[in-house]
Scaffold this motif. Structure first.
Motif, PDB file in Angstrom:
ATOM      1  N   TRP A   1      41.963  41.428  41.243  1.00 19.06           N
ATOM      2  CA  TRP A   1      40.832  42.478  41.232  1.00 19.06           C
ATOM      3  C   TRP A   1      39.663  41.360  41.367  1.00 19.06           C
ATOM      4  CZ3 TRP A   1      38.397  39.577  37.156  1.00 19.06           C
ATOM      5  CH2 TRP A   1      39.600  38.789  36.940  1.00 19.06           C
TER       6      TRP A   1
ATOM      7  N   LEU B   1      34.597  45.772  37.455  1.00 17.93           N
ATOM      8  CA  LEU B   1      35.240  45.021  37.943  1.00 17.93           C
ATOM      9  C   LEU B   1      35.569  46.147  39.272  1.00 17.93           C
ATOM     10  CD1 LEU B   1      38.228  44.562  35.273  1.00 17.93           C
ATOM     11  CD2 LEU B   1      35.829  43.089  35.771  1.00 17.93           C
TER      12      LEU B   1
ATOM     13  N   ASP C   1      35.496  40.316  39.824  1.00 21.18           N
ATOM     14  CA  ASP C   1      34.312  40.549  38.655  1.00 21.18           C
ATOM     15  C   ASP C   1      32.932  41.541  39.230  1.00 21.18           C
ATOM     16  OD1 ASP C   1      33.059  40.097  36.260  1.00 21.18           O
ATOM     17  OD2 ASP C   1      32.355  38.682  37.307  1.00 21.18           O
ATOM     18  N   GLN C   2      32.441  42.211  39.464  1.00 18.97           N
ATOM     19  CA  GLN C   2      31.436  42.133  39.998  1.00 18.97           C
ATOM     20  C   GLN C   2      30.409  41.676  39.985  1.00 18.97           C
ATOM     21  OE1 GLN C   2      28.791  46.390  40.221  1.00 18.97           O
ATOM     22  NE2 GLN C   2      28.073  45.180  38.266  1.00 18.97           N
TER      23      GLN C   2
ATOM     24  N   SER D   1      44.721  38.198  34.415  1.00 23.42           N
ATOM     25  CA  SER D   1      44.093  39.231  32.539  1.00 23.42           C
ATOM     26  C   SER D   1      45.631  39.566  32.957  1.00 23.42           C
ATOM     27  CB  SER D   1      43.033  39.403  34.128  1.00 23.42           C
ATOM     28  OG  SER D   1      42.463  40.024  32.909  1.00 23.42           O
TER      29      SER D   1
ATOM     30  N   SER E   1      31.197  37.900  41.883  1.00 28.53           N
ATOM     31  CA  SER E   1      31.740  38.373  42.878  1.00 28.53           C
ATOM     32  C   SER E   1      30.869  38.078  43.864  1.00 28.53           C
ATOM     33  CB  SER E   1      32.052  39.294  43.511  1.00 28.53           C
ATOM     34  OG  SER E   1      31.510  40.279  43.523  1.00 28.53           O
TER      35      SER E   1
ATOM     36  N   GLU F   1      36.800  36.878  44.522  1.00 28.76           N
ATOM     37  CA  GLU F   1      35.943  35.554  44.011  1.00 28.76           C
ATOM     38  C   GLU F   1      35.211  34.666  43.510  1.00 28.76           C
ATOM     39  OE1 GLU F   1      39.041  33.810  41.197  1.00 28.76           O
ATOM     40  OE2 GLU F   1      40.158  34.377  42.709  1.00 28.76           O
TER      41      GLU F   1
ATOM     42  N   PHE G   1      35.493  37.279  33.794  1.00 24.92           N
ATOM     43  CA  PHE G   1      35.939  38.160  33.485  1.00 24.92           C
ATOM     44  C   PHE G   1      34.884  39.725  33.221  1.00 24.92           C
ATOM     45  CE2 PHE G   1      38.540  42.181  30.687  1.00 24.92           C
ATOM     46  CZ  PHE G   1      38.648  42.213  32.155  1.00 24.92           C
TER      47      PHE G   1
END
Ligand code: ATP
Ligand code: MG
Length: 556
Positions: free
Chosen positions: A462, A386, A464-465, A418, A468, A510, A382
């Motif tokens: 979602w 995002l 996470d940048q 989350s 991912s 992910e 996290f």
């Protein structure tokens, strides 16, 4: 693979009573595909029935290739069929049988029938044979070659076999009854000349037995006790019986017919599936949109789902059309129970967490399945940046909570597994498009109820940048956009669903999905079931096995 819960059908009843009454000692069935294409869902029904009954009653089922027509057949199809039957889970290391193994025996029996005056060499061409055959209302006429003497027939048949006669000039025909009410008994062709090599016998033969002549004798040679086939062969049964009773065979296989499986929104005709392949409507026989077993495998559908579907079907004496939704129910049920969850954003919108320090963690533990603790959990990063789905955000504060259960500016939403967060500020580019949203997380809301006064609109997925991975997805849908593409004989292609494949690149998945094994299936939260493509490739592509819900009902 015992399955005692299966409802008993008329064929199974017959097998049971034949065993109980000592009519047969051991049940032997067979599944006899012609290797001129890949197997489809209709074949799966026949496989489940034949192998399933043999298993249940302690017998055996032969996989036998009816390879009597070398022009249309290919070793590639033989290999694909073996692979599919094994994959469906009935038998491992199958040692298939082949009609071509019996060519010598079939030839000897043909000579026997000629010697008995029950077969003759005919010089009518295909068109004339059709013309002499008559119709359902009109009796046929005898061929002018019908009364040839045995010696002459033997010598001409020998010449046919030795390649001395051109293709199409002669056939060997059974001498039965040109006036029979059953057209199959009007002197059917037993052998035709085909100067093509065979994938197994090479150039040994230039005459090949017809399916009608070969089929029953193959069953007799293999001592098949219950020869199960589809309804269209019911009127061939008297012909098979005629051959058996006129030949010195030691077994009398009995044939039982059941209704073909047809599924709406697709087709189960090998010829038409071949046309889709040959004319490039799809990318090969194993294109995931195809109702072929190999296509379904590439789509991430499990053998168990296919077997459960087939076993749910009635084995009846009429052909039926089964609703695609029934098949999809078994696919969803299986995938829902067995596939771990993961998240993937198809059309990413960037979120920046303005109070990231309040998160006080950079890894979140998420359960892989809501009711399967045995599938474990995963750690997902996290970070401060995002991605969510563009369509999961709106800057229209007037949108009702009921209609839009996603993120709206100045309102709350929960990220799956989350935090709850609030959208605080929108950043736009020069064209006015939203490029980023600044959000504030509500601390201590992971796995906890929302604090007083905060009502998240819903739960969205979602990623996470930083952790991912980029991927592409193939969104597959039904092959045809009408329930019965086949009803209009010539035009089934015009009902091809041009949106049956939508390719999307630039998705963010992910990080753990990088390690997905080819063929492994996940439920992408809120998106559907996806499987990593089986093709060897460095890029990461997922095929949609099926959507989460049936979206077709509403379109009907
Ligand atoms: P197609 O008409 O599509 O070419 P086919 O019946 O000629 O199919 P085969 O390879 O001869 O294909 O089929 C092998 C076995 O599978 C046969 O016993 C046939 O009865 C059975 N089968 C084929 N299609 C279906 C179907 N739609 N439903 C049930 N059984 C089927
Ligand atoms: Mg066939």
């Amino acid at each position: 693979m015992k399955n005692s819960s299966k409802p008993i059908n008329f064929i199974e009843n017959k097998i049971k009573s034949d065993l109980e009454n000592g009519v047969v000692e051991r049940v032997i069935t067979r599944f006899p595909p012609e290797p001129n294409g890949f197997l489809h869902i209709g074949h799966a029904k026949s496989i489940c029935l034949n192998f399933g009954l043999a298993d249940k009653y302690g017998g055996d089922c032969n996989l036998r290739f009816d390879d009597t027509n070398p022009e249309a057949e290919d070793q590639r199809f033989v290999d694909a069929i073996i692979k599919d039957v094994e994959w469906l889970g009935f038998k491992q290391n199958i040692r298939p049988k082949y009609a071509s193994d019996y060519f010598d025996q079939l030839y000897e029996w043909a000579i026997f029938l000629i010697s008995e005056g029950k077969a003759y060499v005919c010089e009518l061409n295909a068109e004339q044979i059709r013309e002499y055959r008559g119709t359902l209302k009109l009796p046929g006429r005898n061929s002018p070659y019908r009364e040839r003497l045995v010696e002459e027939n033997l010598s001409l048949f020998e010449k046919m076999k030795n390649g001395e006669i051109p293709e199409g000039a002669m056939t060997l025909r059974a001498k039965i009854d040109m006036t029979s009410g059953n057209i199959n008994l009007r002197d059917p062709v037993m052998y035709r000349i085909k100067k093509s090599s065979h994938q197994r016998t090479g150039d040994k033969w230039c005459i090949y037995p017809s399916y009608d002549y070969a089929h029953g004798q193959e069953d007799a040679i293999e001592k098949i006790t219950h020869s199960i086939c589809t309804l269209e062969f019911a009127s061939n049964r008297p012909l098979y019986d005629w051959f058996i009773s006129n030949l010195p065979v030691h077994a009398e296989p009995k044939q039982y017919e059941f209704g073909r499986l047809n599924l709406n929104y697709t087709i189960t005709s090998k010829r038409k599936l071949k046309q889709l392949v040959d004319e490039n409507y799809v990318h090969g026989w194993d294109d995931p949109r195809m109702p072929t077993i190999s296509g379904m495998r590439r789509r991430g559908i499990s053998p168990a789902a296919i077997r459960n579907f087939c076993n749910s079907l009635a084995v009846a004496k009429t052909d039926g059309i089964v609703d695609m939704a029934q098949f999809e129910y078994f696919v969803r049920d299986d995938l829902n129970n067995n596939s771990p969850r993961a998240m993937c954003v198809f059309d990413p919108l960037r979120l920046t967490v303005v109070n990231y320090d309040d998160a006080k963690l950079d890894q979140i533990k998420i359960q892989n399945h809501p009711n399967r603790p045995d599938l474990g959990s995963r750690e997902t990063r996290f970070g401060k940046t995002l991605f969510i789905e563009k369509s999961d955000f709106s800057d229209d504060e007037t949108l009702s909570r009921k209609k839009f259960k996603r993120l709206v500016i100045n309102d709350y939403v929960r990220l799956r597994g989350s935090f709850i967060l609030k959208a605080e500020k929108i950043i736009k580019d020069e064209q006015g498009s939203i490029t980023e949203v600044l959000v504030r997380i509500i601390p201590n809301t992971i796995g906890a109820d929302a604090p007083e006064g905060i009502r998240p609109r819903g739960v969205i997925h979602w990623v996470d940048q930083d952790s991912s991975v980029d991927c592409s997805v193939n969104l597959y849908d039904r092959l045809f956009n009408v329930p019965s593409p086949d009803s209009d004989q010539d035009n089934f292609l015009q009902h091809f669903n041009t949106e049956s494949l939508i390719f999307i690149t630039g998705c963010k998945a992910e990080g753990l999905l990088q390690k997905a094994a080819p063929g492994e299936v996940f439920q992408f939260e809120r998106q559907g079931y996806f499987t990593r493509d089986l093709a060897e490739s460095d890029s990461l592509t997922f095929n949609r096995s099926i959507s989460l819900r049936d979206s077709w009902e509403s379109k009907l």
